[in-house]
Scaffold this motif. Structure first.
Motif, short mmCIF file in Angstrom:
data_model
loop_
_atom_site.label_atom_id
_atom_site.label_comp_id
_atom_site.label_asym_id
_atom_site.label_seq_id
_atom_site.Cartn_x
_atom_site.Cartn_y
_atom_site.Cartn_z
N GLU A 148 0.84 -1.19 0.00
CA GLU A 148 0.00 0.00 0.00
C GLU A 148 0.88 1.24 0.00
O GLU A 148 2.06 1.18 0.35
CB GLU A 148 -0.90 0.00 1.25
N TRP A 149 0.28 2.36 -0.40
CA TRP A 149 1.05 3.60 -0.37
C TRP A 149 0.35 4.62 0.52
O TRP A 149 -0.87 4.62 0.67
CB TRP A 149 1.26 4.17 -1.78
N SER A 150 1.15 5.48 1.11
CA SER A 150 0.65 6.56 1.95
C SER A 150 1.74 7.60 2.12
O SER A 150 2.92 7.26 2.22
CB SER A 150 0.23 6.02 3.32
N ASN A 151 1.33 8.86 2.15
CA ASN A 151 2.27 9.95 2.44
C ASN A 151 2.01 10.54 3.82
O ASN A 151 2.38 11.69 4.09
CB ASN A 151 2.15 11.05 1.37
N SER A 152 1.38 9.76 4.67
CA SER A 152 1.10 10.22 6.03
C SER A 152 2.38 10.33 6.83
O SER A 152 3.42 9.76 6.47
CB SER A 152 0.15 9.25 6.73
N ARG A 153 2.31 11.03 7.93
CA ARG A 153 3.47 11.17 8.80
C ARG A 153 3.94 9.81 9.30
O ARG A 153 5.14 9.55 9.41
CB ARG A 153 3.12 12.08 9.98
N GLU A 154 2.99 8.90 9.58
CA GLU A 154 3.35 7.57 10.07
C GLU A 154 4.08 6.77 8.99
O GLU A 154 5.06 6.07 9.28
CB GLU A 154 2.09 6.82 10.52
N ALA A 155 3.62 6.88 7.75
CA ALA A 155 4.28 6.17 6.65
C ALA A 155 5.68 6.71 6.40
O ALA A 155 6.62 5.96 6.15
CB ALA A 155 3.43 6.27 5.39
N VAL A 156 5.82 8.03 6.44
CA VAL A 156 7.13 8.66 6.25
C VAL A 156 8.10 8.19 7.33
O VAL A 156 9.26 7.85 7.05
CB VAL A 156 7.01 10.19 6.25
N LEU A 157 7.65 8.16 8.58
CA LEU A 157 8.51 7.71 9.68
C LEU A 157 8.91 6.26 9.49
O LEU A 157 10.08 5.90 9.70
CB LEU A 157 7.78 7.90 11.01
N ALA A 158 7.96 5.41 9.09
CA ALA A 158 8.27 3.99 8.89
C ALA A 158 9.30 3.82 7.78
O ALA A 158 10.26 3.04 7.91
CB ALA A 158 6.99 3.23 8.55
N MET A 159 9.13 4.57 6.68
CA MET A 159 10.08 4.49 5.57
C MET A 159 11.45 4.99 5.99
O MET A 159 12.48 4.40 5.67
CB MET A 159 9.54 5.32 4.40
N LYS A 160 11.50 6.09 6.72
CA LYS A 160 12.77 6.66 7.15
C LYS A 160 13.53 5.69 8.05
O LYS A 160 14.74 5.49 7.90
CB LYS A 160 12.54 8.00 7.86
N GLN A 161 12.83 5.07 8.99
CA GLN A 161 13.48 4.15 9.91
C GLN A 161 13.98 2.90 9.19
O GLN A 161 15.07 2.40 9.47
CB GLN A 161 12.52 3.78 11.04
N LEU A 162 13.18 2.40 8.25
CA LEU A 162 13.60 1.24 7.47
C LEU A 162 14.84 1.57 6.65
O LEU A 162 15.79 0.79 6.59
CB LEU A 162 12.46 0.79 6.55
N TYR A 163 14.84 2.73 6.01
CA TYR A 163 15.98 3.16 5.19
C TYR A 163 17.22 3.35 6.06
O TYR A 163 18.32 2.95 5.68
CB TYR A 163 15.61 4.46 4.49
#
Length: 326
Positions: free
Chosen positions: A182-197
């Motif tokens: 799924e895709w999302s530009n929410s703050r929660e999704a951004v944080l999850a992506m940043k931590q994974l990266y």
């Protein structure tokens, strides 16, 4: 008649980004990296890079924009960059351009205090100007490679004809194991992506990475331009990809995965859904981006049908610095 620059202006000196968008609106195809939105994201992320985006009017009536950043170097000098992180820069224009337009624009600002100007030319621009570039002794050229998947067929046909059989099998396994994409530009999704990266970069060596603060600039951006895609198995985040969209072209920009969960094939299922989404949104091409010479990354793109296409890094130097470096 010799081509000349009749007018030029910095956008910071009063030129509105509306002019930039107006030129883009008349183009059949452009990358997200050619938009003012990308220029703004970079300016917000890289405070030491000074925006100096230029508008030109040439003697043949052509108008063009050159996105450009000045990067401070030693002894009060700056390097001019268009654009960083492997993203396509160069002249943006709905008019027909020649290599003379590029040469005039690139050298306009060269001086002893700005002795270097660097472009990354898109595959389309490089294909058009390659003979002129290779014959031009004033530039240094380094050819690079991206992978592009044409989306001129329905996704089901791309799936059956372009995806490799073993890849299709692994994607089906991911679906059967309950992996969701799924895709999302929410703050929660951004944080999850940043931590994974952030976790993934600890495993990478010799690879240019994106500053962590860049991800924070993506919160709530329009989904038409930016999509953060995440693959989940229950509450475990398996993989994440960042995809940017321009006109006619969607492009993968960055991604990461959790090596503890490779058996779920989250990265492959995620990429499949990204390509499906690009097809449904009517894009003509999906650009996988540069691979940095990493064989494994290139292979991942090939299993989805990506075709190797060259693009180029072009560097101009002030005549005196060219002479000194001989």
């Amino acid at each position: 008649m010799t081509l000349q620059i009749l007018e030029h202006a910095l956008f910071s000196d009063g030129k509105s980004y509306d002019l930039w968008w107006s030129l883009l609106s008349r183009m059949e195809r452009y990358s997200f990296f050619h938009t003012p939105r990308w220029a703004e994201l970079l300016a917000n992320t890289l405070p030491d890079w000074r925006p100096c985006h230029l508008w030109f009017r040439f003697s043949d009536g052509t108008e063009a924009v050159l996105p450009l950043f000045a990067i401070h170097k030693q002894f009060g000098t700056s390097k001019l960059e268009s654009l960083p992180w492997g993203t396509y820069g160069g002249l943006i224009s709905p008019d027909s351009l020649s290599w003379d337009h590029y040469r005039q624009a690139a050298t306009e600002w060269l001086s002893l205090f700005r002795p270097v100007c660097h472009f990354l030319l898109s595959p389309a621009d490089y294909a058009r100007f390659r003979p002129s570039i290779l014959a031009d002794p004033t530039v240094k050229t380094q050819e690079r490679c991206t992978h592009i998947l044409p989306l001129n067929r329905p996704f089901e046909e791309i799936w059956s004809r372009r995806f490799q059989p073993r890849n299709r099998t692994n994607i089906r396994r991911a679906q059967a194991q309950g992996v969701r994409a799924e895709w999302s530009n929410s703050r929660e999704a951004v944080l999850a992506m940043k931590q994974l990266y952030q976790r993934a970069t600890h495993r990478w060596e010799g690879v240019e990475t994106i500053p962590e603060q860049f991800f924070d600039t993506l919160v709530d951006l329009p989904g038409e331009e930016v999509r953060i895609w995440l693959a989940w198995k229950d509450d475990a985040l398996l993989a994440g990809n960042l995809v940017f969209s321009g006109k006619g072209e969607a492009q993968y920009f960055a991604g990461a995965s959790d090596e503890r969960f490779t058996q779920f094939h989250g990265s492959k299922w995620l990429m499949s859904e990204i390509i499906r989404d690009a097809c449904e949104r009517g894009f003509s091409y999906f650009n996988f981006g540069g691979s940095g010479g990493l064989a494994g990354v290139e292979q991942f793109k090939r299993i989805f049908g990506g075709e190797a296409v060259p693009y180029a890094s072009i560097t101009w130097r002030h005549p005196i610095t060219r002479w000194l470096s001989r």
